[in-house]
Write an enzyme that holds these catalytic residues in place. Structure first.
Site, PDB file in Angstrom:
ATOM      1  N   SER A 156     -10.677  -0.366   3.672  1.00  0.00           N
ATOM      2  CA  SER A 156      -9.848  -0.665   4.846  1.00  0.00           C
ATOM      3  C   SER A 156      -9.288   0.630   5.408  1.00  0.00           C
ATOM      4  O   SER A 156      -8.631   1.391   4.705  1.00  0.00           O
ATOM      5  CB  SER A 156      -8.706  -1.604   4.470  1.00  0.00           C
ATOM      6  OG  SER A 156      -9.233  -2.860   4.116  1.00  0.00           O
ATOM      7  N   GLU A 179      -4.516   3.657   6.408  1.00  0.00           N
ATOM      8  CA  GLU A 179      -4.420   3.384   4.961  1.00  0.00           C
ATOM      9  C   GLU A 179      -5.212   4.460   4.218  1.00  0.00           C
ATOM     10  O   GLU A 179      -4.800   4.964   3.181  1.00  0.00           O
ATOM     11  CB  GLU A 179      -4.972   1.990   4.635  1.00  0.00           C
ATOM     12  CG  GLU A 179      -4.955   1.693   3.143  1.00  0.00           C
ATOM     13  CD  GLU A 179      -5.287   0.239   2.807  1.00  0.00           C
ATOM     14  OE1 GLU A 179      -4.979  -0.657   3.604  1.00  0.00           O
ATOM     15  OE2 GLU A 179      -5.878   0.023   1.723  1.00  0.00           O
ATOM     16  N   ARG A 184       0.821  -1.229   0.000  1.00  0.00           N
ATOM     17  CA  ARG A 184       0.000   0.000   0.000  1.00  0.00           C
ATOM     18  C   ARG A 184       0.850   1.273   0.000  1.00  0.00           C
ATOM     19  O   ARG A 184       0.457   2.299   0.558  1.00  0.00           O
ATOM     20  CB  ARG A 184      -0.973   0.045   1.197  1.00  0.00           C
ATOM     21  CG  ARG A 184      -1.967  -1.076   1.241  1.00  0.00           C
ATOM     22  CD  ARG A 184      -2.998  -1.030   0.120  1.00  0.00           C
ATOM     23  NE  ARG A 184      -3.883  -2.163   0.227  1.00  0.00           N
ATOM     24  CZ  ARG A 184      -3.664  -3.360  -0.344  1.00  0.00           C
ATOM     25  NH1 ARG A 184      -2.595  -3.556  -1.098  1.00  0.00           N
ATOM     26  NH2 ARG A 184      -4.519  -4.347  -0.192  1.00  0.00           N
TER      27      ARG A 184
END
Ligand SMILES: Cc1cc2nc3c(=O)[nH]c(=O)nc-3n(C[C@H](O)[C@H](O)[C@H](O)COP(=O)(O)OP(=O)(O)OC[C@H]3O[C@@H](n4cnc5c(N)ncnc54)[C@H](O)[C@@H]3O)c2cc1C
Length: 311
Positions: free
Chosen positions: A228, A298, A179
């Protein structure tokens, strides 16, 4: 920092464009959470050349922020100072190149690329079916699902830097990890070349259906959410730590930790961005207290809190 909203005044300081410039454009309807304040100026470039000219001609002290379709984004209630850029039709190209590669514009939804790959009987790109963002967002976030990440299929990306220069970036130079992308934050991706594999149409289709069903079973996909919230920590799962901290279903203002997937935060209809951010910070604190793990966001948070805006 404070902002006296004056989008109209800011537009006067910007270079002429072929695309569209809008002052004080609300951003809430451009994000999945449906919260947050306006962009001081929202710029929708006509095409890559328009974007490059705009960046070259925009003074470097004017903040520039790019957004995709806002599926990983929390826009704070006070809005975003400077120029927010949202790519549209001029970045919507989709074509097969050299048999098994797909060149996709940065504004193309990931799911469209997955469907296009199925149509052209190209395997290896079905994971994109599970990510509700754009190719630009996938490049920046190294979006991934079902064991495949953007970095696994990328050949090269094209980006325009803050001074309007065009770069073709090979996968090895993207600085990818989980990520994370190492390309400077103010570079704007305009397209990607993705590598597929030879495959069988029925197998690709079955894979797509499996992903659709798995998503519907495990994620609150019809909700106002940002996906998320926290990255999975090394060797663990964020949702398990959140569950173990007793935060499943926990609510603050109009924001709630999803009952279905507790790494998702939900706007139940009346949440502000501040509710969602405070809820996220509360979750982080509780997880730290119970497990010692410091979760990292995130979701990208942009803009400023409502209290910081001068009227
Ligand atoms: C229900 C749901 C499920 C999700 N499931 C997954 C999943 O399985 N896997 C996964 O990885 N993610 C998942 N996400 C998160 C999200 O979809 C991805 O992070 C996606 O890649 C974000 O794309 P976007 O276009 O919405 O970008 P945005 O959310 O608008 O922006 C995210 C970041 O990308 C940057 N960005 C966007 N476009 C560009 C561009 N052209 N150039 C440079 N930077 C850009 C923005 O500046 C920002 O920092 C999910 C989200 C939701 C709501």
């Amino acid at each position: 920092m404070s902002l006296r909203p004056d989008g109209a005044g800011l537009i006067e300081r910007l270079p002429p464009v072929r695309g569209r410039l809008e002052a004080e454009r609300p951003l809430a309807d451009l994000t999945w959470f449906r919260v947050g304040g306006p962009a001081e100026v929202l710029y929708s470039p006509a095409d890559e050349a328009d974007l490059a000219d705009f960046l070259a001609g925009t003074p470097s002290n004017i903040a520039v922020t790019v957004i995709g379709v806002g599926s990983n984004l929390l826009v704070r209630d006070g809005g975003v100072p400077g120029v927010v850029i949202r790519l549209g039709r001029g970045f919507g190209g989709l074509a097969v190149e050299g048999g098994l590669r797909i060149r996709a514009g940065a504004a193309v939804p990931d799911v469209r690329v997955a469907r296009f790959a199925l149509e052209k009987v190209i395997a290896g790109l079905t994971f994109l079916r599970g990510i509700p963002g754009t190719i630009g967002g996938a490049l920046r976030m190294n979006g991934g699902a079902y064991g495949v990440e953007t970095k696994d299929v990328l050949v090269e990306a094209v980006a325009i830097d803050r001074r309007g220069r065009r770069h073709v970036i090979a996968k090895a130079d993207m600085g990818y990890s989980y990520r994370h992308c190492g390309v400077p934050e103010d570079w704007i991706f305009t397209e990607a070349l993705l590598q597929g594999e030879a495959g069988d149409e029925a197998v690709i289709e079955a894979d797509m259906n499996r992903i659709t069903e798995a998503r519907e079973a495990s994620q609150p996909i019809g909700s106002r959410t940002g996906g998320s919230t926290f990255k999975n920590p090394e060797g663990g799962k964020a949702w398990q730590l959140i569950d173990a901290a007793g935060m499943r279903g926990f609510a603050l203002g109009g924001a709630r930790v999803s009952d279905k997937h507790c790494n998702f935060l939900i706007n139940e209809g009346t949440a502000t961005a501040a509710d969602l951010e405070q809820l996220g910070e509360t979750v982080r604190r509780r997880v730290k207290e119970t497990s010692g793990v410091e979760l990292q966001w995130e979701i990208r948070r942009i803009g400023q809190p409502a209290g910081d805006v001068e009227h």
